[in-house]
Design an enzyme around this catalytic site. Sequence first.
Site, mmCIF file in Angstrom:
data_model
loop_
_atom_site.group_PDB
_atom_site.id
_atom_site.type_symbol
_atom_site.label_atom_id
_atom_site.label_comp_id
_atom_site.label_asym_id
_atom_site.label_seq_id
_atom_site.Cartn_x
_atom_site.Cartn_y
_atom_site.Cartn_z
ATOM 1 N N HIS A 1 -54.412 84.798 -29.104
ATOM 2 C CA HIS A 1 -54.771 83.624 -28.091
ATOM 3 C C HIS A 1 -55.511 82.487 -29.323
ATOM 4 C CE1 HIS A 1 -56.280 82.174 -24.371
ATOM 5 N NE2 HIS A 1 -57.203 81.368 -24.932
ATOM 6 N N ASP B 1 -56.947 78.679 -29.101
ATOM 7 C CA ASP B 1 -57.538 77.606 -28.265
ATOM 8 C C ASP B 1 -57.435 76.470 -28.640
ATOM 9 O OD1 ASP B 1 -58.852 79.289 -25.878
ATOM 10 O OD2 ASP B 1 -59.698 80.373 -27.606
ATOM 11 N N MET C 1 -58.329 72.494 -28.510
ATOM 12 C CA MET C 1 -59.358 71.687 -27.811
ATOM 13 C C MET C 1 -59.160 70.245 -28.264
ATOM 14 S SD MET C 1 -62.471 74.055 -27.362
ATOM 15 C CE MET C 1 -62.339 75.774 -27.237
ATOM 16 N N HIS D 1 -53.532 78.189 -25.788
ATOM 17 C CA HIS D 1 -54.218 77.897 -24.404
ATOM 18 C C HIS D 1 -54.674 76.263 -24.692
ATOM 19 C CE1 HIS D 1 -58.358 78.384 -21.936
ATOM 20 N NE2 HIS D 1 -57.630 77.242 -21.532
ATOM 21 N N MET E 1 -56.388 73.136 -23.977
ATOM 22 C CA MET E 1 -57.437 72.458 -23.414
ATOM 23 C C MET E 1 -57.505 70.988 -23.576
ATOM 24 S SD MET E 1 -60.371 75.651 -23.795
ATOM 25 C CE MET E 1 -59.088 76.281 -24.986
ATOM 26 N N MET F 1 -60.324 81.041 -15.861
ATOM 27 C CA MET F 1 -61.324 80.965 -16.825
ATOM 28 C C MET F 1 -62.609 81.486 -16.240
ATOM 29 S SD MET F 1 -60.015 79.565 -19.624
ATOM 30 C CE MET F 1 -61.716 79.471 -20.389
ATOM 31 N N GLY G 1 -64.586 75.435 -23.589
ATOM 32 C CA GLY G 1 -64.883 74.637 -24.760
ATOM 33 C C GLY G 1 -65.489 75.398 -25.733
ATOM 34 N N GLY H 1 -66.795 79.353 -27.151
ATOM 35 C CA GLY H 1 -66.914 80.940 -27.198
ATOM 36 C C GLY H 1 -68.458 81.440 -26.960
ATOM 37 N N GLY H 2 -68.367 82.696 -26.772
ATOM 38 C CA GLY H 2 -69.784 83.081 -26.605
ATOM 39 C C GLY H 2 -70.524 82.896 -25.402
ATOM 40 N N ASP I 1 -60.236 84.811 -19.185
ATOM 41 C CA ASP I 1 -60.529 84.165 -20.528
ATOM 42 C C ASP I 1 -62.140 83.771 -20.264
ATOM 43 O OD1 ASP I 1 -60.984 82.988 -22.870
ATOM 44 O OD2 ASP I 1 -59.488 81.482 -22.416
ATOM 45 N N GLY J 1 -66.265 85.285 -21.890
ATOM 46 C CA GLY J 1 -67.120 86.530 -21.698
ATOM 47 C C GLY J 1 -66.805 87.833 -21.426
ATOM 48 N N SER K 1 -65.474 86.304 -29.068
ATOM 49 C CA SER K 1 -66.696 86.889 -29.701
ATOM 50 C C SER K 1 -66.894 88.308 -29.827
ATOM 51 C CB SER K 1 -68.064 86.351 -29.310
ATOM 52 O OG SER K 1 -68.061 86.146 -28.012
HETATM 53 C C1 DX5 Z 1 -63.169 79.211 -24.239
HETATM 54 C C2 DX5 Z 1 -61.806 79.616 -24.995
HETATM 55 C C3 DX5 Z 1 -62.277 81.050 -25.190
HETATM 56 C C4 DX5 Z 1 -62.943 81.566 -25.992
HETATM 57 C C5 DX5 Z 1 -63.345 82.912 -25.475
HETATM 58 O O1 DX5 Z 1 -62.804 77.906 -23.916
HETATM 59 O O2 DX5 Z 1 -60.692 79.238 -24.020
HETATM 60 O O3 DX5 Z 1 -60.761 81.506 -25.180
HETATM 61 O O4 DX5 Z 1 -62.543 81.774 -27.180
HETATM 62 O O5 DX5 Z 1 -64.295 83.123 -26.079
HETATM 63 P P1 DX5 Z 1 -65.434 84.523 -25.841
HETATM 64 O O6 DX5 Z 1 -64.665 85.824 -25.621
HETATM 65 O O7 DX5 Z 1 -66.409 84.643 -26.900
HETATM 66 O O8 DX5 Z 1 -66.039 84.254 -24.477
HETATM 67 ZN ZN ZN Z 2 -58.861 80.526 -24.310
#
Ligand code: DX5
Ligand code: ZN
Length: 212
Positions: A32, A34, A36, A65, A67, A136, A141, A143-144, A172, A174, A195
């Site tokens: 995956h 991301d 942005m 993905h 964003m 989502m 935006g 991770g974590g 996607d 948490g 994470s």
């Molecule tokens: C957030 C991303 C996710 C992110 C998930 O905007 O789209 O893919 O990396 O991260 P975790 O698994 O740490 O929530």
């Molecule tokens: Zn993502």
Amino acid sequence: MVLVSPSILSADFSSLGKEIKALNESGADLIHIDVMDGVFVPNLTFGAPVVKSIRSCSSLPFDVHLMVEKPSVLIQDFIDAGADFITIHLECKEEIPYLISLIKKGKKKVGISIKPNTKVSDILPYIPDIDLILVMSVEPGFGGQQFQQEAIKKIADLKELIGKKKVLISVDGGINDITAPACVYAGADILVAGSYIFKNKPYKKAISKLKG
Ligand code: DX5
Ligand code: ZN
């Protein structure tokens, strides 16, 4: 069995190639990525040149993905860089049917993502034309963040709405060993996790725990 798509947003960027190779050997099903733009979300990450340079590190499908506010100018670059799935946001600033047609023209799988405040019913008109829905479970935006429980009902509702059509449901944000089982029970086909996987070495163990 549920598929796991590790989000490289949480990888060690100083060794990105090595990190991806480690995921190949740890039971990951997709990678995956991301993307942005600093506008659609308040963060900036990778562009197509990075995707192109890591393409040779894995034969797994690249799950990109986007964003970004305006995906149309980027889609062809990501197709050329080796993306397999390209997921756009329903909330972006461009016409969704046009974006779907661009991805399909490149013979790639089409995904549409919905943010936590977007209703499941808003995606219904596009279901016949897409391959994947990305729910989502955090605000996109970063991770974590903490998993938002409302995502579970959205997954279950989508599962019912999709019926026998071949559309994958991905979730996607948490995702960890506590939140994953409820997502799978509700009908998720793909778990995206950043994470949780990168903080729990060996990756193989973390991925197999997510698969349950
Ligand atoms: C957030 C991303 C996710 C992110 C998930 O905007 O789209 O893919 O990396 O991260 P975790 O698994 O740490 O929530
Ligand atoms: Zn993502």
